[in-house]
Design a protein around this motif. Structure first.
Motif, PDB file in Angstrom:
ATOM      1  N   THR A 120      -5.520   4.376   8.868  1.00  0.00           N
ATOM      2  CA  THR A 120      -5.857   3.024   9.336  1.00  0.00           C
ATOM      3  C   THR A 120      -7.282   2.961   9.930  1.00  0.00           C
ATOM      4  N   PRO A 121      -7.688   3.943  10.747  1.00  0.00           N
ATOM      5  CA  PRO A 121      -9.059   3.847  11.298  1.00  0.00           C
ATOM      6  C   PRO A 121     -10.132   3.864  10.216  1.00  0.00           C
ATOM      7  N   HIS A 122      -9.907   4.627   9.143  1.00  0.00           N
ATOM      8  CA  HIS A 122     -10.891   4.708   8.057  1.00  0.00           C
ATOM      9  C   HIS A 122     -10.981   3.370   7.321  1.00  0.00           C
ATOM     10  N   VAL A 123      -9.800   2.736   7.121  1.00  0.00           N
ATOM     11  CA  VAL A 123      -9.773   1.435   6.426  1.00  0.00           C
ATOM     12  C   VAL A 123     -10.419   0.375   7.324  1.00  0.00           C
ATOM     13  N   ALA A 124     -10.131   0.462   8.610  1.00  0.00           N
ATOM     14  CA  ALA A 124     -10.642  -0.556   9.546  1.00  0.00           C
ATOM     15  C   ALA A 124     -12.161  -0.585   9.565  1.00  0.00           C
ATOM     16  N   LYS A 125     -12.796   0.557   9.325  1.00  0.00           N
ATOM     17  CA  LYS A 125     -14.268   0.553   9.389  1.00  0.00           C
ATOM     18  C   LYS A 125     -14.917   0.345   8.012  1.00  0.00           C
ATOM     19  N   SER A 126     -14.110  -0.039   7.012  1.00  0.00           N
ATOM     20  CA  SER A 126     -14.673  -0.259   5.673  1.00  0.00           C
ATOM     21  C   SER A 126     -15.038  -1.730   5.488  1.00  0.00           C
ATOM     22  N   ARG A 127     -15.637  -2.026   4.332  1.00  0.00           N
ATOM     23  CA  ARG A 127     -16.007  -3.420   4.028  1.00  0.00           C
ATOM     24  C   ARG A 127     -14.798  -4.216   3.533  1.00  0.00           C
ATOM     25  N   ARG A 128     -13.986  -3.618   2.628  1.00  0.00           N
ATOM     26  CA  ARG A 128     -12.916  -4.400   1.986  1.00  0.00           C
ATOM     27  C   ARG A 128     -11.597  -4.370   2.743  1.00  0.00           C
ATOM     28  N   LYS A 129     -11.311  -3.288   3.427  1.00  0.00           N
ATOM     29  CA  LYS A 129     -10.142  -3.219   4.335  1.00  0.00           C
ATOM     30  C   LYS A 129      -8.810  -3.573   3.652  1.00  0.00           C
ATOM     31  N   ILE A 130      -8.409  -2.756   2.669  1.00  0.00           N
ATOM     32  CA  ILE A 130      -7.170  -3.040   1.929  1.00  0.00           C
ATOM     33  C   ILE A 130      -6.259  -1.813   1.952  1.00  0.00           C
ATOM     34  N   ILE A 131      -4.980  -2.035   2.217  1.00  0.00           N
ATOM     35  CA  ILE A 131      -3.969  -0.979   2.049  1.00  0.00           C
ATOM     36  C   ILE A 131      -2.976  -1.454   0.994  1.00  0.00           C
ATOM     37  N   LEU A 132      -2.760  -0.611  -0.032  1.00  0.00           N
ATOM     38  CA  LEU A 132      -1.795  -0.927  -1.091  1.00  0.00           C
ATOM     39  C   LEU A 132      -0.569  -0.035  -0.963  1.00  0.00           C
ATOM     40  N   THR A 133       0.593  -0.627  -1.187  1.00  0.00           N
ATOM     41  CA  THR A 133       1.800   0.180  -1.346  1.00  0.00           C
ATOM     42  C   THR A 133       2.386  -0.164  -2.715  1.00  0.00           C
ATOM     43  N   MET A 134       3.114   0.784  -3.294  1.00  0.00           N
ATOM     44  CA  MET A 134       3.623   0.596  -4.654  1.00  0.00           C
ATOM     45  C   MET A 134       5.081   0.149  -4.641  1.00  0.00           C
ATOM     46  N   ALA A 135       5.282  -1.084  -5.066  1.00  0.00           N
ATOM     47  CA  ALA A 135       6.620  -1.665  -5.157  1.00  0.00           C
ATOM     48  C   ALA A 135       7.196  -1.388  -6.548  1.00  0.00           C
ATOM     49  N   SER A 136       8.247  -2.091  -6.884  1.00  0.00           N
ATOM     50  CA  SER A 136       8.887  -1.972  -8.196  1.00  0.00           C
ATOM     51  C   SER A 136       9.681  -3.248  -8.414  1.00  0.00           C
ATOM     52  N   THR A 137       9.935  -3.574  -9.670  1.00  0.00           N
ATOM     53  CA  THR A 137      10.860  -4.692  -9.925  1.00  0.00           C
ATOM     54  C   THR A 137      12.175  -4.392  -9.216  1.00  0.00           C
ATOM     55  N   MET A 219      -4.320  -4.690 -11.868  1.00  0.00           N
ATOM     56  CA  MET A 219      -4.248  -4.520 -10.403  1.00  0.00           C
ATOM     57  C   MET A 219      -5.645  -4.531  -9.779  1.00  0.00           C
ATOM     58  N   ARG A 220      -6.639  -4.035 -10.526  1.00  0.00           N
ATOM     59  CA  ARG A 220      -8.011  -4.081  -9.996  1.00  0.00           C
ATOM     60  C   ARG A 220      -8.468  -5.528  -9.865  1.00  0.00           C
ATOM     61  N   GLN A 221      -8.114  -6.352 -10.876  1.00  0.00           N
ATOM     62  CA  GLN A 221      -8.503  -7.771 -10.791  1.00  0.00           C
ATOM     63  C   GLN A 221      -7.807  -8.426  -9.598  1.00  0.00           C
ATOM     64  N   LEU A 222      -6.552  -8.039  -9.388  1.00  0.00           N
ATOM     65  CA  LEU A 222      -5.789  -8.609  -8.266  1.00  0.00           C
ATOM     66  C   LEU A 222      -6.438  -8.228  -6.937  1.00  0.00           C
ATOM     67  N   ILE A 223      -6.760  -6.960  -6.749  1.00  0.00           N
ATOM     68  CA  ILE A 223      -7.291  -6.577  -5.432  1.00  0.00           C
ATOM     69  C   ILE A 223      -8.691  -7.140  -5.202  1.00  0.00           C
ATOM     70  N   ASP A 224      -9.409  -7.411  -6.298  1.00  0.00           N
ATOM     71  CA  ASP A 224     -10.743  -8.004  -6.136  1.00  0.00           C
ATOM     72  C   ASP A 224     -10.664  -9.399  -5.529  1.00  0.00           C
ATOM     73  N   LYS A 225      -9.501 -10.076  -5.716  1.00  0.00           N
ATOM     74  CA  LYS A 225      -9.381 -11.462  -5.225  1.00  0.00           C
ATOM     75  C   LYS A 225      -8.744 -11.550  -3.846  1.00  0.00           C
ATOM     76  N   LEU A 226      -8.269 -10.418  -3.314  1.00  0.00           N
ATOM     77  CA  LEU A 226      -7.487 -10.487  -2.074  1.00  0.00           C
ATOM     78  C   LEU A 226      -8.337 -10.884  -0.871  1.00  0.00           C
ATOM     79  N   THR A 227      -7.753 -11.756  -0.045  1.00  0.00           N
ATOM     80  CA  THR A 227      -8.352 -12.079   1.253  1.00  0.00           C
ATOM     81  C   THR A 227      -7.259 -11.892   2.300  1.00  0.00           C
ATOM     82  N   LEU A 228      -7.623 -12.051   3.544  1.00  0.00           N
ATOM     83  CA  LEU A 228      -6.641 -11.878   4.616  1.00  0.00           C
ATOM     84  C   LEU A 228      -5.504 -12.905   4.518  1.00  0.00           C
ATOM     85  N   ASN A 229      -5.752 -14.016   3.803  1.00  0.00           N
ATOM     86  CA  ASN A 229      -4.689 -15.027   3.616  1.00  0.00           C
ATOM     87  C   ASN A 229      -3.521 -14.466   2.813  1.00  0.00           C
TER      88      ASN A 229
END
Ligand SMILES: NC(=O)c1ccc[n+]([C@@H]2O[C@H](COP(=O)([O-])OP(=O)(O)OC[C@H]3O[C@@H](n4cnc5c(N)ncnc54)[C@H](OP(=O)(O)O)[C@@H]3O)[C@@H](O)[C@H]2O)c1
Length: 244
Positions: A120-137, A219-229
């Motif tokens: 978390t500290p490494h992500v917090a100091k980055s520009r994009r600040k994203i954590i992904l987890t892998m779900a499934s149907t 998934m790359r296209q998806l994460i490129d569009k992510l905002t805090l919303n």
């Protein structure tokens, strides 16, 4: 330069993440259990001029997680990708292997939490600040029998670990929103990897599986569009929302 740390980078979807991000010029901290045997990953790293580095990490070994987090303490991580996961053989009702279930919870659920906490500290100091987890149907509680699939009661062990991951992602999204960190859980699709092929019925061929190239590109296209919303949302690889 954007940076991703991902677990389980030596094969399957993880290796495809590395291939695509390397081509796109990312820095990739590619973690795997056994770097000495990760020939394809090492070959990408060797040609990457230092942008792709390989790190030994068994996600169930919390000492290794803490050690790596310490070694990388000055490195901002734009996207932390909790990709590593295990699918057990089918779990027929009445024959549940509780020991196997416990191991699976350690790998799929506890490790996602531990890796996310440690980095978390490494992500917090980055520009994009994203954590992904892998779900499934199969992680969807609201889709009866795992949605359009026909596995019925044969997957409760795997499904509970993945549903737990979604709840973890939801919880983390609340905790980490004040730090500007976006957390989403993504189902990468039924993809043509060792894990995906494990679920084919005898009369099914790999033609019905999603190409990992398409899964990762989407998934790359998806994460490129992510905002805090969008933090706390569950998605399919193609950006559609995954029913909770
Ligand atoms: N493929 C699908 O259809 C599908 C569908 C829904 C969700 N997913 C999810 O997507 C993610 C990637 O799946 P995949 O299809 O690429 O699976 P895969 O081909 O079976 O690869 C799994 C990866 O996880 C790693 N891993 C397992 N246990 C680990 C541990 N204790 N420490 C570190 N790494 C570990 C494996 O490393 P080793 O080589 O060392 O075993 C491998 O790199 C998983 O979370 C999976 O649940 C996949």
């Amino acid at each position: 330069m954007d940076t991703m740390l991902l677990t389980g980078a030596n094969r399957g979807l993880g290796l495809e993440w590395v291939r695509q991000l390397d081509q796109a010029g990312w820095r990739v901290l590619a973690c795997c259990r056994n770097p000495a045997k990760a020939a394809e990953l090492n070959a990408i790293a060797a040609k990457s001029k230092g942008r792709v580095t390989v790190h030994k990490l068994d996600v169930t070994h919390h000492g290794q997680v803490d050690k790596l987090a310490h070694e990388l303490r000055d490195v901002p991580i734009d996207v932390l990708n909790n990709n590593a996961g295990v699918l057990p053989t089918r779990d027929r009702w009445g024959e549940t292997d509780y020991h196997k279930w416990q191991e699976l919870i350690w790998t799929n659920l506890f490790s996602t939490c531990k890796v996310s906490e440690a980095f978390t500290p490494h992500v917090a100091k980055s520009r994009r600040k994203i954590i992904l987890t892998m779900a499934s149907t199969l992680s969807s509680v609201s889709m009866p029998g795992g949605g359009p699939l026909v596995w019925g009661d044969e997957k409760h062990v795997y499904r509970t670990t993945k549903a737990g991951i979604n709840m973890l992602a939801k919880s983390m999204s609340g905790y980490l929103k004040p730090m500007g960190i976006i957390v989403v859980s993504i189902n990468p699709g039924w993809a043509n990897t060792e894990m995906g092929r494990q679920d084919l019925e005898p009369d099914q061929t790999t033609d019905i599986l999603l190409d990992p190239v398409v899964s990762i590109r989407s998934m790359r296209q998806l994460i490129d569009k992510l905002t805090l919303n969008e933090t706390g949302n569950l998605y399919k690889w193609n950006g559609e929302e995954l029913p909770p």
